[in-house]
Design a protein around this motif. Structure first.
Motif, short mmCIF file in Angstrom:
data_model
loop_
_atom_site.label_atom_id
_atom_site.label_comp_id
_atom_site.label_asym_id
_atom_site.label_seq_id
_atom_site.Cartn_x
_atom_site.Cartn_y
_atom_site.Cartn_z
N SER A 2 -48.21 -11.47 -35.82
CA SER A 2 -47.05 -12.16 -35.28
C SER A 2 -46.44 -11.39 -34.12
CB SER A 2 -45.97 -12.31 -36.36
OG SER A 2 -46.38 -13.23 -37.33
N ARG A 3 -45.96 -12.14 -33.14
CA ARG A 3 -45.24 -11.53 -32.02
C ARG A 3 -43.76 -11.56 -32.37
NH1 ARG A 3 -48.32 -15.65 -28.68
NH2 ARG A 3 -46.59 -16.70 -29.59
N ILE A 4 -43.25 -10.38 -32.76
CA ILE A 4 -41.85 -10.26 -33.17
C ILE A 4 -41.10 -9.51 -32.09
CG2 ILE A 4 -40.26 -9.36 -34.91
CD1 ILE A 4 -42.65 -9.47 -36.90
N ALA A 5 -39.96 -10.08 -31.67
CA ALA A 5 -39.12 -9.44 -30.66
C ALA A 5 -37.76 -9.13 -31.25
CB ALA A 5 -38.96 -10.34 -29.44
N LEU A 6 -37.24 -7.98 -30.90
CA LEU A 6 -35.87 -7.62 -31.22
C LEU A 6 -35.04 -7.84 -29.97
CD1 LEU A 6 -33.71 -6.29 -33.07
CD2 LEU A 6 -34.50 -4.07 -32.18
N PHE A 7 -33.96 -8.61 -30.11
CA PHE A 7 -33.02 -8.85 -29.01
C PHE A 7 -31.77 -8.04 -29.34
CE2 PHE A 7 -29.96 -12.08 -26.95
CZ PHE A 7 -30.08 -11.49 -25.70
N PRO A 8 -31.67 -6.81 -28.82
CA PRO A 8 -30.57 -5.93 -29.19
C PRO A 8 -29.36 -6.07 -28.28
CG PRO A 8 -32.15 -4.71 -27.87
CD PRO A 8 -32.68 -6.13 -27.99
N GLY A 9 -28.20 -5.80 -28.84
CA GLY A 9 -26.98 -5.80 -28.05
C GLY A 9 -25.77 -5.62 -28.94
N SER A 10 -24.61 -5.45 -28.33
CA SER A 10 -23.38 -5.36 -29.13
C SER A 10 -22.86 -6.77 -29.44
CB SER A 10 -22.31 -4.54 -28.41
OG SER A 10 -22.00 -5.12 -27.17
N PHE A 11 -23.17 -7.72 -28.57
CA PHE A 11 -22.82 -9.13 -28.79
C PHE A 11 -21.37 -9.27 -29.27
CE2 PHE A 11 -27.49 -8.96 -29.67
CZ PHE A 11 -27.87 -9.48 -28.45
N ASP A 12 -20.47 -8.79 -28.42
CA ASP A 12 -19.05 -8.80 -28.75
C ASP A 12 -18.26 -9.48 -27.65
OD1 ASP A 12 -16.78 -8.25 -30.23
OD2 ASP A 12 -16.56 -6.21 -29.42
N PRO A 13 -18.44 -10.81 -27.50
CA PRO A 13 -19.11 -11.77 -28.36
C PRO A 13 -20.51 -12.14 -27.86
CG PRO A 13 -17.75 -12.97 -26.83
CD PRO A 13 -17.57 -11.49 -26.52
N PHE A 14 -21.21 -12.91 -28.71
CA PHE A 14 -22.49 -13.52 -28.38
C PHE A 14 -22.18 -14.76 -27.54
CE2 PHE A 14 -26.23 -16.14 -29.22
CZ PHE A 14 -27.27 -15.21 -29.22
N ILE A 36 -27.59 -6.61 -33.81
CA ILE A 36 -26.26 -6.20 -33.37
C ILE A 36 -26.13 -4.71 -33.62
CG2 ILE A 36 -23.78 -6.52 -33.57
CD1 ILE A 36 -24.32 -9.32 -34.68
N GLY A 37 -26.17 -3.94 -32.55
CA GLY A 37 -26.08 -2.50 -32.67
C GLY A 37 -24.64 -2.05 -32.79
N ARG A 38 -24.43 -1.06 -33.61
CA ARG A 38 -23.10 -0.47 -33.76
C ARG A 38 -22.99 0.70 -32.80
NH1 ARG A 38 -22.27 -1.29 -40.23
NH2 ARG A 38 -23.92 -2.82 -40.30
N ASN A 39 -21.93 0.70 -32.04
CA ASN A 39 -21.69 1.76 -31.07
C ASN A 39 -20.47 2.54 -31.52
OD1 ASN A 39 -20.99 3.32 -28.84
ND2 ASN A 39 -21.75 1.79 -27.39
N ALA A 40 -20.69 3.79 -31.93
CA ALA A 40 -19.61 4.61 -32.46
C ALA A 40 -18.49 4.85 -31.45
CB ALA A 40 -20.16 5.94 -32.96
N SER A 41 -18.83 4.76 -30.16
CA SER A 41 -17.83 5.04 -29.14
C SER A 41 -17.03 3.80 -28.74
CB SER A 41 -18.49 5.65 -27.90
OG SER A 41 -19.36 4.72 -27.31
N LYS A 42 -17.34 2.64 -29.34
CA LYS A 42 -16.64 1.40 -29.00
C LYS A 42 -16.06 0.77 -30.26
CE LYS A 42 -19.40 -0.14 -25.04
NZ LYS A 42 -20.26 -1.22 -24.56
N GLN A 43 -14.86 0.26 -30.13
CA GLN A 43 -14.24 -0.52 -31.20
C GLN A 43 -14.56 -1.99 -30.93
OE1 GLN A 43 -12.47 0.55 -33.85
NE2 GLN A 43 -12.10 -1.53 -34.56
N ARG A 44 -15.08 -2.69 -31.93
CA ARG A 44 -15.41 -4.11 -31.76
C ARG A 44 -14.14 -4.93 -31.60
NH1 ARG A 44 -20.39 -5.99 -32.18
NH2 ARG A 44 -19.54 -8.08 -32.40
N ARG A 88 -34.74 -8.74 -23.43
CA ARG A 88 -33.50 -8.46 -22.72
C ARG A 88 -33.30 -9.49 -21.62
NH1 ARG A 88 -29.92 -6.43 -24.90
NH2 ARG A 88 -29.05 -5.35 -23.13
N GLY A 89 -32.06 -9.81 -21.35
CA GLY A 89 -31.72 -10.72 -20.26
C GLY A 89 -31.19 -9.93 -19.08
N LEU A 90 -31.51 -10.42 -17.89
CA LEU A 90 -31.03 -9.79 -16.65
C LEU A 90 -30.24 -10.81 -15.85
CD1 LEU A 90 -34.27 -7.92 -15.49
CD2 LEU A 90 -32.30 -6.95 -16.70
#
Length: 152
Positions: A2-14, A36-44, A88-90
């Motif tokens: 299977s071709r599995i892709a991870l679409f990572p981001g903070s998505f705050d919001p999607f 949805i990655g958690r970023n310790a340096s950012k408050q959601r 990833r989107g550009l």
């Protein structure tokens, strides 16, 4: 395989831009995991559990899309999930400069991962999560930028 892709981001919001990338990516991949990655340096701004629910609602018609939250290097998470691709989107050249460096580091951490870039659809290019947060914070309507309705 299977071709599995991870679409990572903070998505705050999607946003509708993120949705567009995922839906177009479904033509390329068998499964897309919105991470949805958690970023310790950012408050959601929007609560994580609420965002997971909204994204799941957005893709209720697409069983090949699932949502996970993570707190690790994206490349490590991709390896753990069996994803050989990062999606990833550009929107512009600034995004490319930023994403290019990240993609090189991800290959260093997980040699088998390939980053696939999709150019944002032109009518969605001006949308960014930070602009939407600012509009919402100051009481402006944002539902036209989102694939779900916010509970005001």
């Amino acid at each position: 395989m299977s071709r599995i892709a991870l679409f990572p981001g903070s998505f705050d919001p999607f946003t509708k831009g993120h949705e567009d990338i995922v839906r177009r990516g479904l033509h390329l991949f068998d499964e897309i995991i919105v991470g949805i990655g958690r970023n310790a340096s950012k408050q959601r701004y929007f609560p994580l559990e609420q965002m997971i629910g909204w994204i799941e609602q957005t893709f209720q018609d697409a069983p090949q899309v699932r949502v996970v939250a993570y707190d690790d290097l994206t490349a490590n998470v991709a390896r753990q999930l069996g994803a050989r691709f990062l999606l990833r989107g550009l929107r512009n050249t600034t995004d490319f400069e930023y994403e290019n460096g990240i993609s090189q580091v991800n290959r260093f951490v997980y040699e088998e991962v390939e980053t696939v870039f999709l150019i944002t659809s032109p009518h969605l290019a001006p949308i960014s999560s930070s602009i939407i947060r600012d509009l919402h914070r100051y009481g402006q309507p944002v539902d036209s930028f989102l694939p779900y309705k916010l509970k005001e």
